[in-house]
Design a protein around this motif. Structure first.
Motif, PDB file in Angstrom:
ATOM      1  N   LYS A   1       0.801  -1.226   0.000  1.00  0.00           N
ATOM      2  CA  LYS A   1       0.000   0.000   0.000  1.00  0.00           C
ATOM      3  C   LYS A   1       0.833   1.274   0.000  1.00  0.00           C
ATOM      4  O   LYS A   1       0.321   2.342  -0.289  1.00  0.00           O
ATOM      5  N   ILE A   2       2.103   1.181   0.366  1.00  0.00           N
ATOM      6  CA  ILE A   2       2.954   2.368   0.453  1.00  0.00           C
ATOM      7  C   ILE A   2       4.013   2.304  -0.637  1.00  0.00           C
ATOM      8  O   ILE A   2       4.835   1.395  -0.662  1.00  0.00           O
ATOM      9  N   ASP A   3       3.990   3.277  -1.520  1.00  0.00           N
ATOM     10  CA  ASP A   3       4.991   3.377  -2.579  1.00  0.00           C
ATOM     11  C   ASP A   3       6.186   4.136  -2.009  1.00  0.00           C
ATOM     12  O   ASP A   3       6.138   5.362  -1.840  1.00  0.00           O
ATOM     13  N   SER A   4       7.255   3.411  -1.674  1.00  0.00           N
ATOM     14  CA  SER A   4       8.390   4.044  -1.014  1.00  0.00           C
ATOM     15  C   SER A   4       9.031   5.142  -1.850  1.00  0.00           C
ATOM     16  O   SER A   4       9.635   6.061  -1.306  1.00  0.00           O
ATOM     17  N   SER A   5       8.862   5.084  -3.172  1.00  0.00           N
ATOM     18  CA  SER A   5       9.448   6.128  -4.014  1.00  0.00           C
ATOM     19  C   SER A   5       8.681   7.445  -3.897  1.00  0.00           C
ATOM     20  O   SER A   5       9.188   8.490  -4.299  1.00  0.00           O
ATOM     21  N   SER A   6       7.477   7.401  -3.344  1.00  0.00           N
ATOM     22  CA  SER A   6       6.706   8.638  -3.206  1.00  0.00           C
ATOM     23  C   SER A   6       6.775   9.220  -1.790  1.00  0.00           C
ATOM     24  O   SER A   6       6.162  10.250  -1.525  1.00  0.00           O
ATOM     25  N   VAL A   7       7.529   8.592  -0.899  1.00  0.00           N
ATOM     26  CA  VAL A   7       7.650   9.089   0.472  1.00  0.00           C
ATOM     27  C   VAL A   7       8.771  10.115   0.524  1.00  0.00           C
ATOM     28  O   VAL A   7       9.894   9.849   0.097  1.00  0.00           O
ATOM     29  N   ASP A   8       8.458  11.297   1.039  1.00  0.00           N
ATOM     30  CA  ASP A   8       9.464  12.345   1.225  1.00  0.00           C
ATOM     31  C   ASP A   8      10.010  12.200   2.642  1.00  0.00           C
ATOM     32  O   ASP A   8       9.440  12.712   3.600  1.00  0.00           O
ATOM     33  N   TYR A   9      11.111  11.468   2.775  1.00  0.00           N
ATOM     34  CA  TYR A   9      11.667  11.176   4.088  1.00  0.00           C
ATOM     35  C   TYR A   9      12.122  12.423   4.830  1.00  0.00           C
ATOM     36  O   TYR A   9      12.204  12.421   6.049  1.00  0.00           O
ATOM     37  N   SER A  10      12.403  13.498   4.101  1.00  0.00           N
ATOM     38  CA  SER A  10      12.837  14.729   4.770  1.00  0.00           C
ATOM     39  C   SER A  10      11.729  15.287   5.661  1.00  0.00           C
ATOM     40  O   SER A  10      12.015  15.980   6.628  1.00  0.00           O
ATOM     41  N   THR A  11      10.461  14.986   5.354  1.00  0.00           N
ATOM     42  CA  THR A  11       9.372  15.468   6.203  1.00  0.00           C
ATOM     43  C   THR A  11       9.274  14.666   7.501  1.00  0.00           C
ATOM     44  O   THR A  11       8.633  15.108   8.448  1.00  0.00           O
ATOM     45  N   LEU A  12       9.910  13.503   7.541  1.00  0.00           N
ATOM     46  CA  LEU A  12       9.891  12.661   8.736  1.00  0.00           C
ATOM     47  C   LEU A  12      11.125  12.847   9.606  1.00  0.00           C
ATOM     48  O   LEU A  12      11.088  12.594  10.807  1.00  0.00           O
ATOM     49  N   HIS A  13      12.230  13.289   8.984  1.00  0.00           N
ATOM     50  CA  HIS A  13      13.504  13.402   9.686  1.00  0.00           C
ATOM     51  C   HIS A  13      13.394  14.305  10.909  1.00  0.00           C
ATOM     52  O   HIS A  13      12.831  15.390  10.852  1.00  0.00           O
ATOM     53  N   ASN A  14      13.941  13.813  12.005  1.00  0.00           N
ATOM     54  CA  ASN A  14      14.017  14.543  13.275  1.00  0.00           C
ATOM     55  C   ASN A  14      12.646  14.840  13.888  1.00  0.00           C
ATOM     56  O   ASN A  14      12.511  15.745  14.693  1.00  0.00           O
ATOM     57  N   ARG A  15      11.640  14.108  13.475  1.00  0.00           N
ATOM     58  CA  ARG A  15      10.309  14.238  14.065  1.00  0.00           C
ATOM     59  C   ARG A  15      10.057  13.014  14.910  1.00  0.00           C
ATOM     60  O   ARG A  15      10.506  11.924  14.589  1.00  0.00           O
ATOM     61  N   TYR A  16       9.336  13.197  15.981  1.00  0.00           N
ATOM     62  CA  TYR A  16       9.010  12.046  16.817  1.00  0.00           C
ATOM     63  C   TYR A  16       7.879  11.269  16.161  1.00  0.00           C
ATOM     64  O   TYR A  16       6.816  11.808  15.895  1.00  0.00           O
ATOM     65  N   ILE A  17       8.152  10.042  15.860  1.00  0.00           N
ATOM     66  CA  ILE A  17       7.150   9.115  15.351  1.00  0.00           C
ATOM     67  C   ILE A  17       7.123   8.001  16.382  1.00  0.00           C
ATOM     68  O   ILE A  17       8.165   7.415  16.673  1.00  0.00           O
ATOM     69  N   PRO A  18       5.977   7.717  16.979  1.00  0.00           N
ATOM     70  CA  PRO A  18       5.975   6.669  18.017  1.00  0.00           C
ATOM     71  C   PRO A  18       6.661   5.403  17.505  1.00  0.00           C
ATOM     72  O   PRO A  18       6.306   4.868  16.466  1.00  0.00           O
ATOM     73  N   ASN A  19       7.680   5.021  18.221  1.00  0.00           N
ATOM     74  CA  ASN A  19       8.454   3.849  17.834  1.00  0.00           C
ATOM     75  C   ASN A  19       9.121   3.278  19.069  1.00  0.00           C
ATOM     76  O   ASN A  19       9.003   3.822  20.159  1.00  0.00           O
ATOM     77  N   LEU A  20       9.841   2.250  18.904  1.00  0.00           N
ATOM     78  CA  LEU A  20      10.419   1.600  20.063  1.00  0.00           C
ATOM     79  C   LEU A  20      11.654   2.279  20.605  1.00  0.00           C
ATOM     80  O   LEU A  20      12.113   1.963  21.689  1.00  0.00           O
ATOM     81  N   THR A  21      12.218   3.249  19.903  1.00  0.00           N
ATOM     82  CA  THR A  21      13.414   3.915  20.397  1.00  0.00           C
ATOM     83  C   THR A  21      13.094   5.101  21.294  1.00  0.00           C
ATOM     84  O   THR A  21      13.910   5.469  22.130  1.00  0.00           O
ATOM     85  N   GLY A  22      11.960   5.732  21.089  1.00  0.00           N
ATOM     86  CA  GLY A  22      11.654   6.948  21.837  1.00  0.00           C
ATOM     87  C   GLY A  22      12.485   8.126  21.358  1.00  0.00           C
ATOM     88  O   GLY A  22      12.560   9.149  22.028  1.00  0.00           O
ATOM     89  N   LEU A  23      13.125   7.979  20.202  1.00  0.00           N
ATOM     90  CA  LEU A  23      13.973   9.030  19.652  1.00  0.00           C
ATOM     91  C   LEU A  23      13.375   9.548  18.355  1.00  0.00           C
ATOM     92  O   LEU A  23      12.636   8.826  17.682  1.00  0.00           O
ATOM     93  N   PRO A  24      13.698  10.777  17.974  1.00  0.00           N
ATOM     94  CA  PRO A  24      13.229  11.270  16.679  1.00  0.00           C
ATOM     95  C   PRO A  24      13.729  10.381  15.547  1.00  0.00           C
ATOM     96  O   PRO A  24      14.849   9.885  15.574  1.00  0.00           O
ATOM     97  N   PHE A  25      12.891  10.192  14.550  1.00  0.00           N
ATOM     98  CA  PHE A  25      13.209   9.354  13.399  1.00  0.00           C
ATOM     99  C   PHE A  25      14.311   9.979  12.566  1.00  0.00           C
ATOM    100  O   PHE A  25      14.390  11.195  12.433  1.00  0.00           O
ATOM    101  N   GLU A  26      15.162   9.149  12.010  1.00  0.00           N
ATOM    102  CA  GLU A  26      16.118   9.626  11.021  1.00  0.00           C
ATOM    103  C   GLU A  26      16.467   8.494  10.075  1.00  0.00           C
ATOM    104  O   GLU A  26      16.364   7.320  10.426  1.00  0.00           O
ATOM    105  N   VAL A  27      16.806   8.870   8.872  1.00  0.00           N
ATOM    106  CA  VAL A  27      17.253   7.887   7.890  1.00  0.00           C
ATOM    107  C   VAL A  27      18.771   7.900   7.957  1.00  0.00           C
ATOM    108  O   VAL A  27      19.432   8.713   7.319  1.00  0.00           O
ATOM    109  N   SER A  28      19.288   7.023   8.802  1.00  0.00           N
ATOM    110  CA  SER A  28      20.737   6.887   8.932  1.00  0.00           C
ATOM    111  C   SER A  28      21.047   5.447   9.286  1.00  0.00           C
ATOM    112  O   SER A  28      20.221   4.737   9.868  1.00  0.00           O
ATOM    113  N   ARG A  29      22.233   5.035   8.945  1.00  0.00           N
ATOM    114  CA  ARG A  29      22.641   3.670   9.262  1.00  0.00           C
ATOM    115  C   ARG A  29      22.646   3.462  10.774  1.00  0.00           C
ATOM    116  O   ARG A  29      22.243   2.410  11.261  1.00  0.00           O
TER     117      ARG A  29
END
Length: 99
Positions: free
Chosen positions: A48-76
């Motif tokens: 259902k999600i076309d990864s090529s249409s996701v603008d990851y920059s809009t998610l970077h450094n934003r809190y998205i509920p996840n198991l880390t409790g840290l802001p999301f980032e696209v990094s290794r």
């Protein structure tokens, strides 16, 4: 894994009233009883999600509920942290291909 989380400012994962760490669970599931649904749910999300249409920059450094409790980032480092916590095969495969 707990040390990696603590070194990034997060708290170590442990069982609590509302928290149950589940190894290998990297999509929203909250019970080992639901573990057989993890792969079908991941496949559904991927269909259902076309990864090529996701603008990851809009998610970077934003809190998205996840198991880390840290802001999301696209990094290794971030993906490695999530992999260390979950032992997710899907994230492990992405890390192997990471350049």
């Amino acid at each position: 894994a707990a040390e990696a989380l603590a070194s990034t400012g997060g708290a170590p994962l442990k069982r609590g009233r509302a928290t149950v760490p589940l190894a290998g669970i990297d999509v929203p599931f909250h019970s080992t009883q639901l573990a057989p649904g993890v792969e079908p749910f991941r496949e559904y999300l991927l269909s259902k999600i076309d990864s090529s249409s996701v603008d990851y920059s809009t998610l970077h450094n934003r809190y998205i509920p996840n198991l880390t409790g840290l802001p999301f980032e696209v990094s290794r480092d971030y993906f490695k942290l999530v992999h260390d916590l979950t032992e997710s095969l899907a994230i492990g495969k992405k890390l192997q291909k990471w350049d």
